[in-house]
Scaffold this active site. Structure first.
Site, PDB file in Angstrom:
ATOM      1  N   SER A  63       0.789  -1.243   0.000  1.00  0.00           N
ATOM      2  CA  SER A  63       0.000   0.000   0.000  1.00  0.00           C
ATOM      3  C   SER A  63       0.817   1.286   0.000  1.00  0.00           C
ATOM      4  O   SER A  63       0.250   2.359  -0.134  1.00  0.00           O
ATOM      5  CB  SER A  63      -0.938   0.022   1.199  1.00  0.00           C
ATOM      6  OG  SER A  63      -2.013  -0.842   0.945  1.00  0.00           O
ATOM      7  N   LYS A  66       0.212   3.357  -2.905  1.00  0.00           N
ATOM      8  CA  LYS A  66      -0.957   4.258  -2.980  1.00  0.00           C
ATOM      9  C   LYS A  66      -0.540   5.723  -2.957  1.00  0.00           C
ATOM     10  O   LYS A  66      -1.248   6.583  -3.483  1.00  0.00           O
ATOM     11  CB  LYS A  66      -1.932   3.936  -1.838  1.00  0.00           C
ATOM     12  CG  LYS A  66      -2.582   2.565  -2.002  1.00  0.00           C
ATOM     13  CD  LYS A  66      -3.389   2.113  -0.799  1.00  0.00           C
ATOM     14  CE  LYS A  66      -4.077   0.786  -1.125  1.00  0.00           C
ATOM     15  NZ  LYS A  66      -4.337  -0.097  -0.052  1.00  0.00           N
ATOM     16  N   TYR A 189      -3.673  -2.279 -10.371  1.00  0.00           N
ATOM     17  CA  TYR A 189      -3.576  -2.074  -8.919  1.00  0.00           C
ATOM     18  C   TYR A 189      -2.700  -3.153  -8.271  1.00  0.00           C
ATOM     19  O   TYR A 189      -1.822  -2.865  -7.454  1.00  0.00           O
ATOM     20  CB  TYR A 189      -4.987  -2.060  -8.315  1.00  0.00           C
ATOM     21  CG  TYR A 189      -5.001  -2.132  -6.800  1.00  0.00           C
ATOM     22  CD1 TYR A 189      -4.711  -1.007  -6.026  1.00  0.00           C
ATOM     23  CD2 TYR A 189      -5.284  -3.326  -6.145  1.00  0.00           C
ATOM     24  CE1 TYR A 189      -4.698  -1.084  -4.637  1.00  0.00           C
ATOM     25  CE2 TYR A 189      -5.284  -3.409  -4.758  1.00  0.00           C
ATOM     26  CZ  TYR A 189      -4.986  -2.285  -4.006  1.00  0.00           C
ATOM     27  OH  TYR A 189      -4.969  -2.360  -2.646  1.00  0.00           O
ATOM     28  N   TYR A 241      -4.732   3.458   7.954  1.00  0.00           N
ATOM     29  CA  TYR A 241      -6.095   2.897   8.051  1.00  0.00           C
ATOM     30  C   TYR A 241      -6.716   3.219   9.411  1.00  0.00           C
ATOM     31  O   TYR A 241      -6.618   4.353   9.865  1.00  0.00           O
ATOM     32  CB  TYR A 241      -6.098   1.380   7.777  1.00  0.00           C
ATOM     33  CG  TYR A 241      -5.068   0.964   6.770  1.00  0.00           C
ATOM     34  CD1 TYR A 241      -5.172   1.416   5.447  1.00  0.00           C
ATOM     35  CD2 TYR A 241      -3.970   0.173   7.098  1.00  0.00           C
ATOM     36  CE1 TYR A 241      -4.218   1.065   4.514  1.00  0.00           C
ATOM     37  CE2 TYR A 241      -3.016  -0.173   6.163  1.00  0.00           C
ATOM     38  CZ  TYR A 241      -3.151   0.278   4.879  1.00  0.00           C
ATOM     39  OH  TYR A 241      -2.203  -0.051   3.967  1.00  0.00           O
ATOM     40  N   VAL A 259       1.154  -3.761   3.737  1.00  0.00           N
ATOM     41  CA  VAL A 259       1.152  -5.074   4.402  1.00  0.00           C
ATOM     42  C   VAL A 259       2.400  -5.919   4.095  1.00  0.00           C
ATOM     43  O   VAL A 259       2.583  -6.976   4.683  1.00  0.00           O
ATOM     44  CB  VAL A 259      -0.126  -5.911   4.105  1.00  0.00           C
ATOM     45  CG1 VAL A 259      -1.351  -5.335   4.766  1.00  0.00           C
ATOM     46  CG2 VAL A 259      -0.333  -6.115   2.617  1.00  0.00           C
TER      47      VAL A 259
HETATM   48  N1  GLN Z   1      -2.296  -5.482  -2.050  1.00  0.00           N
HETATM   49  C1  GLN Z   1      -2.861  -5.336  -0.738  1.00  0.00           C
HETATM   50  C2  GLN Z   1      -4.361  -5.543  -0.805  1.00  0.00           C
HETATM   51  O1  GLN Z   1      -4.924  -5.099  -1.741  1.00  0.00           O
HETATM   52  C3  GLN Z   1      -2.543  -3.966  -0.190  1.00  0.00           C
HETATM   53  C4  GLN Z   1      -3.054  -3.769   1.204  1.00  0.00           C
HETATM   54  C5  GLN Z   1      -2.141  -3.050   2.135  1.00  0.00           C
HETATM   55  O2  GLN Z   1      -0.926  -2.957   1.960  1.00  0.00           O
HETATM   56  N2  GLN Z   1      -2.715  -2.570   3.200  1.00  0.00           N
HETATM   57  O3  GLN Z   1      -4.965  -6.135   0.036  1.00  0.00           O
END
Ligand code: GLN
Length: 305
Positions: A63, A66, A189, A241, A259
């Site tokens: 993420s 992002k 994505y 988050y 993650v």
């Molecule tokens: N690729 C992971 C997902 O879509 C990204 C989530 C994350 O890093 N929080 O679940």
């Protein structure tokens, strides 16, 4: 300030915490990591670097990507982007579906999965088949590193197990908040999440956010000053988050986690930091990474508060 000594202290003080947390395994390929790995990199605006641990080791940025896709989209669409993705913390898990239904397919912010899928969709509308190469080129530019790429196995693992993300994109499509073919968008994505970088490269890639939107050593403006302000404020309020408040409380810096176990953080007008440790807390943020950054701002007084 002796940053190298501070990194050495942090590396010692995090040892008890390495026992805690759990690596992400809902994407099976992500679980194939050394669970006790630790790396931390600091880069100042003048380019001076301080590193500790396995700072050359590549890991999946997940993420953290992002931030890059949102930056590109904000640069293209400006304030119009906020018609399709909000700028409020969600208070919900990163892959939650509940709020999205109530709020008619408009994700709360660009740093939860639904929000990032929308920003990727805005990029697909502009760059079509060339979207992923555009994102990758952008990351190469801001990190000053031409060798960065994505990991095929992690990408395939995300595609095979991405049921929730497919649910999110389909729900948003039903509310007319996805313009393109859902497969094209979700593949892009997943590819951006599967990009591999190390803490040195990631720290460097955030320097433009510590420098009002301009890469310090090349003087290239990536976004305007007001846009850099917005990206940083969203990182502070939404970058972790439903643990974003906790991160602000303990660390006090704009930051973004993934993650894969990485966290980037920005010290405005001074430096960018990246820390890596793959075991996560309940909200999906690196447990040791969060602790290491807390120790850093406590020892240096460099929290923004
Ligand atoms: N690729 C992971 C997902 O879509 C990204 C989530 C994350 O890093 N929080 O679940």
């Amino acid at each position: 300030m002796n940053y190298q000594k501070i990194l050495e202290e942090i590396k010692e003080e995090i040892i008890p915490f390495l026992k805690k947390g759990k690596v992400a395994d809902y994407i099976p390929a992500l679980a194939k990591v050394e669970v006790d790995d630790f790396a931390m990199s600091i880069i100042k605006l003048d380019g001076t670097e301080y590193n500790i641990g396995s700072c050359q080791k590549l890991f999946s940025i997940q993420s953290i990507s992002k931030v890059f896709s949102f930056t590109l989209s904000l640069d293209l669409y400006g304030k119009d982007l906020y018609k399709r993705v909000g700028h409020e913390p969600s208070g919900n898990p990163f892959n939650s579906l509940i709020q999205l239904e109530y709020e008619k397919g408009i994700p709360r912010n660009p740093f939860i999965n639904a929000g990032a899928i929308v920003t990727t969709d805005t990029l697909v509308s502009k760059y079509k088949q060339n979207t992923f190469p555009t994102i990758l080129e952008f990351i190469k530019k801001v990190s000053g590193c031409q060798t960065i790429n994505f990991d095929q196995d992690i990408y395939k693992s995300e595609l095979e197990h991405g049921y929730r993300n497919l649910a999110l994109i389909n729900m948003m499509k039903s509310f007319n908040n996805i313009e393109n073919n859902t497969n094209d968008v979700i593949e892009t994505y997943f590819k951006q999440c599967s990009i591999m970088m190390n803490t040195k490269q990631l720290a460097k890639s955030m320097l433009f956010l510590a420098n009002h939107g301009t890469i310090p050593n090349t003087n290239e403006a990536i976004v305007t000053e007001p846009q850099a302000k917005r990206i940083n404020s969203l990182m502070l309020t939404c970058g972790h988050y439903d643990a974003s408040g906790d991160f602000a409380f303990h660390v006090g810096l704009p930051g973004k986690s993934g993650v894969g176990g990485g966290i980037v953080a920005v010290v405005p007008q001074k430096m960018a930091i990246c820390v890596y440790s793959p075991k996560l807390n309940k909200q999906g943020n690196s447990l040791v990474g969060t602790k290491a950054l807390e120790l850093f701002t406590t020892k240096t007084n460099l929290s923004i508060f």
